[in-house]
Design a protein around this motif. Structure first.
Motif: not given
Length: 142
Positions: A68-90
């Motif tokens: 729902v974050m219209a201000g981010l591109s598709k690749s930025d959304r994916k990178q942010e999701a990856i960053r979030f998941v990685n941080a939570q897993l760590t």
């Protein structure tokens, strides 16, 4: 003389116990090593499976938030999701590589898209095909 014979037998008895242990310990190690190795591998596999399950749950949680974050591109959304998941897993003691986390995020996105939650495509509203106007000769003016 009896004491000397007893000392010799005690020495032989001690040497025999020592020799027995010198043979027994490597034999037991050789028998137990495959079992211990298998147990350690099973524990590692269980830990990895748990990490994948937690990662997928995190990805399933963050993908709708990112979509729902219209201000981010598709690749930025994916990178942010990856960053979030990685941080939570760590933070929870799991260590997965970036390609695996990327796959989990992609899997979550595909599930989200199939469920009808994908808002990346522009929403198309069909244009009206005809305009309704009052026709002449009706009783609306009477």
């Amino acid at each position: 003389m009896f004491k000397e014979i007893t000392d010799v037998f005690n020495w032989l008895n001690n040497a025999g116990v020592f020799a027995f242990l010198m043979v027994l310990i490597p034999a037991v190690y050789k028998l137990l090593k495959p079992l211990l190795t298998r147990k350690v591998q099973t524990e590692k596999n269980t830990h990895v499976k748990q990490g994948l399950e937690v990662g997928l749950n995190l990805a399933n949680t963050i993908v709708p938030e990112m979509a729902v974050m219209a201000g981010l591109s598709k690749s930025d959304r994916k990178q942010e999701a990856i960053r979030f998941v990685n941080a939570q897993l760590t933070a929870n003691g799991f260590n997965l590589d970036v390609q695996t986390i990327s796959g989990l995020v992609e899997k979550a996105y595909q599930a989200y898209k199939v469920a009808g939650g994908d808002n990346h495509a522009p929403i198309s509203v069909p244009a009206p095909t005809e305009v309704i106007t009052p026709s002449e000769g009706t009783d609306s003016n009477d």
